[in-house]
Design a protein around this motif. Structure first.
Motif, PDB file in Angstrom:
ATOM      1  N   GLN A  63       0.807  -1.221   0.000  1.00 18.15           N
ATOM      2  CA  GLN A  63       0.000   0.000   0.000  1.00 18.15           C
ATOM      3  C   GLN A  63       0.838   1.268   0.000  1.00 18.15           C
ATOM      4  O   GLN A  63       0.322   2.361  -0.272  1.00 18.15           O
ATOM      5  N   THR A  64       2.138   1.156   0.272  1.00 15.42           N
ATOM      6  CA  THR A  64       2.966   2.367   0.350  1.00 15.42           C
ATOM      7  C   THR A  64       3.441   2.846  -1.010  1.00 15.42           C
ATOM      8  O   THR A  64       4.075   3.898  -1.101  1.00 15.42           O
ATOM      9  N   GLN A  65       3.158   2.085  -2.086  1.00 19.11           N
ATOM     10  CA  GLN A  65       3.637   2.476  -3.407  1.00 19.11           C
ATOM     11  C   GLN A  65       2.467   2.615  -4.372  1.00 19.11           C
ATOM     12  O   GLN A  65       1.410   2.048  -4.164  1.00 19.11           O
ATOM     13  N   GLN A  66       2.709   3.345  -5.462  1.00 19.65           N
ATOM     14  CA  GLN A  66       1.604   3.697  -6.345  1.00 19.65           C
ATOM     15  C   GLN A  66       1.927   3.466  -7.818  1.00 19.65           C
ATOM     16  O   GLN A  66       1.336   4.076  -8.700  1.00 19.65           O
ATOM     17  N   ALA A  67       2.855   2.555  -8.107  1.00 20.90           N
ATOM     18  CA  ALA A  67       3.139   2.217  -9.497  1.00 20.90           C
ATOM     19  C   ALA A  67       2.007   1.363 -10.054  1.00 20.90           C
ATOM     20  O   ALA A  67       1.376   0.609  -9.315  1.00 20.90           O
ATOM     21  N   LEU A  71       3.966  -5.511  -8.982  1.00 18.57           N
ATOM     22  CA  LEU A  71       5.264  -6.145  -8.780  1.00 18.57           C
ATOM     23  C   LEU A  71       6.363  -5.138  -8.470  1.00 18.57           C
ATOM     24  O   LEU A  71       7.416  -5.500  -7.940  1.00 18.57           O
ATOM     25  N   SER A  72       6.138  -3.872  -8.800  1.00 14.09           N
ATOM     26  CA  SER A  72       7.142  -2.846  -8.484  1.00 14.09           C
ATOM     27  C   SER A  72       7.389  -2.754  -6.987  1.00 14.09           C
ATOM     28  O   SER A  72       8.429  -2.262  -6.541  1.00 14.09           O
ATOM     29  N   THR A  73       6.432  -3.226  -6.205  1.00 13.33           N
ATOM     30  CA  THR A  73       6.578  -3.239  -4.748  1.00 13.33           C
ATOM     31  C   THR A  73       7.772  -4.069  -4.318  1.00 13.33           C
ATOM     32  O   THR A  73       8.361  -3.821  -3.255  1.00 13.33           O
ATOM     33  N   LEU A  74       8.153  -5.049  -5.127  1.00 10.55           N
ATOM     34  CA  LEU A  74       9.203  -5.980  -4.717  1.00 10.55           C
ATOM     35  C   LEU A  74      10.584  -5.346  -4.730  1.00 10.55           C
ATOM     36  O   LEU A  74      11.485  -5.801  -4.029  1.00 10.55           O
ATOM     37  N   GLN A  75      10.770  -4.299  -5.540  1.00 10.55           N
ATOM     38  CA  GLN A  75      12.094  -3.693  -5.632  1.00 10.55           C
ATOM     39  C   GLN A  75      12.464  -3.023  -4.314  1.00 10.55           C
ATOM     40  O   GLN A  75      11.747  -2.191  -3.793  1.00 10.55           O
ATOM     41  N   GLY A  76      13.614  -3.415  -3.798  1.00  7.24           N
ATOM     42  CA  GLY A  76      14.074  -2.867  -2.531  1.00  7.24           C
ATOM     43  C   GLY A  76      13.450  -3.529  -1.321  1.00  7.24           C
ATOM     44  O   GLY A  76      13.839  -3.238  -0.192  1.00  7.24           O
ATOM     45  N   ASN A 840       6.225   6.042   6.288  1.00  4.09           N
ATOM     46  CA  ASN A 840       6.962   4.893   5.768  1.00  4.09           C
ATOM     47  C   ASN A 840       7.908   5.375   4.676  1.00  4.09           C
ATOM     48  O   ASN A 840       7.481   6.037   3.721  1.00  4.09           O
ATOM     49  N   VAL A 841       9.190   5.041   4.798  1.00  2.00           N
ATOM     50  CA  VAL A 841      10.208   5.495   3.856  1.00  2.00           C
ATOM     51  C   VAL A 841      11.001   4.292   3.364  1.00  2.00           C
ATOM     52  O   VAL A 841      11.552   3.534   4.160  1.00  2.00           O
ATOM     53  N   LEU A 842      11.034   4.105   2.041  1.00  2.00           N
ATOM     54  CA  LEU A 842      11.791   3.014   1.430  1.00  2.00           C
ATOM     55  C   LEU A 842      12.790   3.585   0.438  1.00  2.00           C
ATOM     56  O   LEU A 842      12.432   4.376  -0.436  1.00  2.00           O
ATOM     57  N   ALA A 843      14.042   3.185   0.598  1.00  2.00           N
ATOM     58  CA  ALA A 843      15.091   3.552  -0.361  1.00  2.00           C
ATOM     59  C   ALA A 843      15.711   2.275  -0.901  1.00  2.00           C
ATOM     60  O   ALA A 843      15.901   1.305  -0.166  1.00  2.00           O
ATOM     61  N   ASN A 844      15.989   2.252  -2.201  1.00  4.22           N
ATOM     62  CA  ASN A 844      16.727   1.126  -2.764  1.00  4.22           C
ATOM     63  C   ASN A 844      18.058   1.627  -3.304  1.00  4.22           C
ATOM     64  O   ASN A 844      18.223   2.806  -3.613  1.00  4.22           O
ATOM     65  N   SER A 915      10.008   5.217  -2.219  1.00  4.13           N
ATOM     66  CA  SER A 915       8.638   5.552  -1.819  1.00  4.13           C
ATOM     67  C   SER A 915       8.627   6.186  -0.439  1.00  4.13           C
ATOM     68  O   SER A 915       9.393   5.802   0.448  1.00  4.13           O
ATOM     69  N   VAL A 916       7.769   7.174  -0.296  1.00  2.52           N
ATOM     70  CA  VAL A 916       7.537   7.847   0.985  1.00  2.52           C
ATOM     71  C   VAL A 916       6.028   8.002   1.150  1.00  2.52           C
ATOM     72  O   VAL A 916       5.349   8.507   0.251  1.00  2.52           O
ATOM     73  N   THR A 917       5.509   7.548   2.274  1.00  2.00           N
ATOM     74  CA  THR A 917       4.083   7.698   2.556  1.00  2.00           C
ATOM     75  C   THR A 917       3.913   8.315   3.942  1.00  2.00           C
ATOM     76  O   THR A 917       4.388   7.762   4.937  1.00  2.00           O
ATOM     77  N   LEU A 918       3.257   9.457   3.980  1.00  2.33           N
ATOM     78  CA  LEU A 918       2.961  10.141   5.228  1.00  2.33           C
ATOM     79  C   LEU A 918       1.445  10.185   5.381  1.00  2.33           C
ATOM     80  O   LEU A 918       0.739  10.688   4.505  1.00  2.33           O
ATOM     81  N   GLY A 919       0.960   9.642   6.489  1.00  5.18           N
ATOM     82  CA  GLY A 919      -0.482   9.579   6.672  1.00  5.18           C
ATOM     83  C   GLY A 919      -0.927  10.086   8.037  1.00  5.18           C
ATOM     84  O   GLY A 919      -0.161  10.105   9.004  1.00  5.18           O
TER      85      GLY A 919
END
Length: 981
Positions: A63-67, A71-76, A840-844, A915-919
């Motif tokens: 849910q933190t990504q919006q591609a 499957l793009s969620t899997l990167q990183g 939530n912050v994800l960096a690859n 991805s960065v999600t602030l809620g």
């Protein structure tokens, strides 16, 4: 390298700090459940019982990504998985590699399974809001039940379901956002600079090649500049004087910013999702609908999707359970040309056509040429019939305009995907059940490509329409007997399954020319050009079984076996057998292990042999009958129907096989506040399918057969930590990274050149093999390359330089100069919760790989081709004897200064804020009177920041480390709201 070491050092210090902090935490703060259940091949398993390598990405991460592609969620997020996006066109699938590249000519794609059934449709048809979890199976023990399709790994997608005894819950999510290219393009010359340096390149050729004096060369360059370039963007006939300066009174009439005209710097996105879920005491349901409208990085590109899903499960009787998962999705996308070397390729146009060439037609004096309706006309650089001496004929990319192609041409792709999976499970006893499942998928792709009737490539034939309609049908039927029983300290789990799979691909295409304006359908064609049509079908019958034993949930043993019969191979080689053996030991359950620090430790290992039955043609399409010597019909033999032999075959052709070894260590300490996994793997691909050269006297140049072997091996690491956990503040961290190597272990010949690589036994298939750049000769400004003198044993005994590129480019003189595979890649996630806020912050990241930037090489050709756009770096070119610079002379004549060499090979290290999600979640108690149980406002950002060692390209290029002028991926910022009832 210093950057890489610094990053790793920071990471090590961070986790050492977390370990020290966690020692102070009380024991009652356990955060990770070791006994959780995860989806695996043909069922579910407790995490503790898994002996293989399995990674799970749950709903929270998804849910933190919006591609568009889930499957793009899997990167990183998954160690050992490399995902490469296809550029800035939304709706296209990414390329995924799991634990390296396991084939040289066969398919390298993992098998994708959705709700237990192999999926052959476009993965972008599945909305992320409908996915419960994604499980990645990486080793033989976890994938062997998929047998002949599992050597590249398996990705299991599980969609959401309702819950028993729960009232209906409605959730609405709506978000809007804006996107722009994630990184900047290479900087190029404006019109004024391009004119001045083009003059310089002409003068240098006259002076240093033709022997004119500097003053005579300057005069000739000034007089020949406009005729050489074909266009004059100034208001005077001779804008550059004999000294290379703009003459007084000269002003630019245009300076075309092709990047601005082509790229979409504000691509808007709208997405709306609806879900309804709940259940009674026997039945659960999940209903979802979604709408997505997303513009791409190139103007006129977009992607629109509408989808529906219904999942129902019911315990009809105590002994009978039935269920159904159904989905229908339709999408439409506009796909202008934005990769490769075609004239209309958007990025290539930006990097090849100088700003001096206008967007719209101009007369000989530079004024706009309007059509009969008073409208501007795109300039196609092919107006020689007008009689104009200037502003009529381009010296390159003649008869095309990439901006005009965006609006005058069209390439529309419509996809429809319908899937339905139904099952029935009969429980004979509480330990024994029979489950039958049938899945049906129908995928329709309809592509309509129109090329303008008057301008561009099809203008001479009155326009062209090409339409392709491809229909794919998948039927998958599985019968499975499942047994699970505890006998005191002993536990047994067994499965026996029978599976039938059939895939049918029905393709139809037609093409015609000669159209009236605004007619885009084949029926408007004056001249039918071609009609194509064929049907491919494959079937597979499989027998498979799994037997697992455990003692006191401490010692686990598991064996799996699968036998596949595939129509892709002849009767002699049709059946293949695949197996795995694995075991694990939960050391922490031993009495001798009791301690106050480590509370969980598990050792596991597995070995197995898998297959790859996806054989590809040279163009990347599937070859369904590689063992058959087929005849091609439809050839015209002097007006008579003709038949020719299409290929020569090896009837003993069989699966590529992969022998896979995996050893892993799972750990948890400080009451599982810190958990992790360390794994070593070794995958050796045998009997590689390869187009082996044969004497052309046979009538063919190659034969597809099994030759050679390839090995991928390395380490994977995963560390999770709960750094802080209180009622009002939570902070967790997850770091994963992998170190993967690749090596060719067997071939039929010593070596051969494959593009920028030289495949040889003992080397990686991704090692660059290029001439080595030696810099610029300060005497004349020409490029130099190293020459390597070798002794009889091939050892280098002396190194000199040469300005003869052809000598330097000899196969024997090129050198291995780095690999496109990174030394290390992975991802870092941090999650924070402060009161009602969450972040939530994800960096690859990736370090150690190289990329050959052919786009930049084109921009550094030094005006050898008149009119070709140049980088701003050519302003640092050599000028006079004695100058010391890395940029060769600008000279308008053919030369090899920008030839393929290490001059344009760069380290491709990068860190991306993926991805960065602030809620913010409004307290439900404040909304109870309105009947609302959830109200969340959130900001989402994807690819917001990128650090890269080599700028100007997107660092996530194809696995071979070469660029193909593809469009750049997008950075996106969206604002959304979720309301639950």
């Amino acid at each position: 390298m210093n950057v890489k070491l610094s990053v790793l050092s920071v990471g090590a210090l961070f986790f050492i700090g977390q370990t020290a902090f966690a020692q102070k935490v009380k024991k009652d703060t356990t955060t990770t459940k070791i006994d959780e259940v995860v989806v695996v091949a043909y069922g579910k398993q407790k995490k503790e019982a898994i002996v293989g390598s399995v990674s799970v990405v749950d709903e929270k991460v998804i849910q933190t990504q919006q591609a568009p592609s889930v499957l793009s969620t899997l990167q990183g997020s998954v160690a050992g998985l490399n995902l490469i996006s296809s550029g800035g066109q939304p709706g296209t699938n990414p390329t995924i590699y799991i634990r390296g590249v396991g084939s040289l000519n066969g398919s390298t794609e993992p098998l994708i399974v959705v709700d237990g059934v192999p999926y052959n449709g476009n993965i972008n048809n599945i909305s992320q809001d409908q996915v419960e979890s994604i499980t990645v199976l990486k080793d033989a023990s976890s994938t062997v039940l998929y047998g002949s399709r599992a050597s590249n790994g398996v990705i299991l997608i599980t969609t959401k379901k309702g819950k028993l005894n729960s009232s209906p819950k409605v959730t609405l999510t709506s978000l809007s956002g804006v996107s722009s290219p994630a990184v900047k393009l290479h900087k190029t010359l404006g019109a004024a600079d391009f004119m001045k340096y083009s003059w310089q390149a002409i003068r240098n050729n006259e002076q240093y090649t033709n022997g004119l004096t500097p003053s005579a060369a300057g005069i000739k360059a000034s007089n020949n500049l406009i005729s050489t370039l074909g266009y004059n963007p100034y208001n005077v006939s001779n804008p550059i004087d004999a000294n290379g300066n703009v003459v007084p009174g000269a002003n630019l009439l245009w300076d075309t910013d092709w990047e601005k005209e082509i790229l979409n710097k504000a691509a808007f996105k709208h997405e709306h999702r609806f879900t309804l879920q709940g259940g009674s005491d026997r039945t659960t349901y999940f209903l979802a609908a979604d709408y997505l409208d997303l513009a791409g990085s190139v103007k006129s590109s977009d992607f629109e999707r509408i989808g529906l899903r219904l999942n129902v499960d019911s315990n009809v009787k105590d002994w009978l359970k039935v269920g159904m998962n159904g989905a229908f999705t339709t999408s439409t996308s506009s796909n202008p040309n934005q990769a490769g070397n075609g004239y209309t390729s958007s990025i290539q146009w930006i990097y090849n056509i100088a700003n001096i060439y206008p967007l719209y037609m101009r007369d000989a004096n530079g004024g706009l040429l309007l059509d009969g309706f008073g409208q501007t006309q795109y300039d196609y650089g092919d107006n020689g019939t007008s009689g104009q001496m200037v502003n009529a004929q381009r010296p390159l990319f003649n008869n095309e305009n990439a901006v005009g192609a965006l609006y005058n041409n069209r390439n529309i792709i419509k996809r429809s995907n319908f899937t339905i999976n139904a099952y029935a499970q009969v429980n004979f006893t509480k330990d024994l059940n029979l489950k039958s499942q049938i899945g049906y998928e129908q995928y329709l792709l309809d592509q309509n490509a129109y090329t303008h009737y008057k301008y561009g490539a099809a203008g001479s034939v009155g326009g062209r329409v090409a339409q392709d309609r491809d229909l794919g049908k998948t039927i998958n039927f599985t019968n499975g007997l499942n047994y699970s029983k505890k006998f005191g300290d002993h536990g047994i789990d067994a499965q026996a399954l029978f599976e039938v799979y059939q895939f049918t691909y029905d393709a139809l295409g037609a093409q015609g020319t000669g159209f009236l304006p605004n007619v885009y359908v084949l029926n408007g064609s004056t001249v039918p050009e071609s009609v194509t049509g064929y049907v491919n079908q494959e079937r597979m019958v499989s027998y498979l079984g799994r037997l697992a034993y455990n003692f006191r949930n401490k010692y686990f043993l598991e064996g799996s076996f699968r036998s596949d019969g595939s129509t892709r191979f002849s009767e002699d080689t049709r059946w293949g057998s695949f197996y795995s053996l694995g075991g694990s030991w939960v050391v922490s359950k031993e009495d001798f292990f009791k301690n106050d620090i480590f509370n969980y430790l598990k050792l596991r290992g597995s070995y197995g042999e898998l297959g790859n039955n996806k054989i590809l043609y040279s163009n990347g399409t599937q070859n369904y009958f590689p063992y058959l010597s087929l005849y091609e019909v439809g050839w015209n033999q002097l007006g008579q129907t003709g038949v020719i032999l299409g290929n020569v075959v090896d009837r003993n052709l069989t699966w590529e096989k992969t022998a896979s070894t995996n050893v892993g260590l799972d750990f948890g300490f400080f009451n599982n506040r810190i958990t992790g996994t360390v794994e070593y793997f070794n995958k050796k691909s045998l009997d590689l399918i390869y187009a082996q050269p044969i004497p052309e006297s046979t009538g063919f140049s190659t034969i597809t057969t099994n030759v050679g072997s390839l090995k991928n091996y390395g380490w994977e690491f995963l560390i999770n930590s709960t750094n802080f956990k209180k009622d009002k503040f939570v902070w967790t961290t997850s770091l994963n990274f992998s170190l993967i190597k690749n090596k060719i272990t067997e071939m039929t010949q010593e070596s051969f050149i494959n593009g920028t690589k030289r495949w040889a036994v003992g080397r990686s298939a991704f090692d660059f093999y290029l001439p080595v750049w030696a810099g610029v000769d300060s005497a004349d400004g020409m490029g130099m390359w190293y020459l390597y003198e070798k002794d009889g044993n091939g050892n280098i005994v002396n190194t000199t330089t040469t300005k003869d590129y052809n000598v330097a480019n000899a196969v024997s003189n090129r050198q291995y100069v780095g690999s496109s595979l990174p030394d290390i890649s992975g991802g870092l996630t941090n999650y924070f919760k402060v009161g009602n806020f969450d972040l939530n912050v994800l960096a690859n990241f990736s370090f150690g790989g190289y990329v050959y930037d052919s786009s930049y090489a084109s921009l550094m050709s030094g005006f050898s081709n008149p009119g070709r756009q140049q980088s701003v770096d050519v302003m640092n070119a050599w000028q006079n004897p004695g100058d010391v610079t890395d940029v060769p002379i600008n000279i308008m004549k053919q030369n090899n200064n920008s030839g393929q060499s290490t001059r344009f090979l760069y380290k491709n290290d990068y860190i991306r804020l993926k991805s960065v999600t602030l809620g913010y979640n409004i307290d439900p108690e404040l909304l109870t009177d309105l009947g609302i149980n959830q109200f969340r406002i959130f900001l989402q950002g994807d690819n917001l920041w990128t650090w890269q060692s080599h700028k100007g390209i997107d660092p996530e290029q194809n696995i071979s480390g070469t660029t193909d002028s593809r469009s750049y991926i997008l950075k996106t910022m969206s604002l959304g709201v979720t309301v639950g009832f």
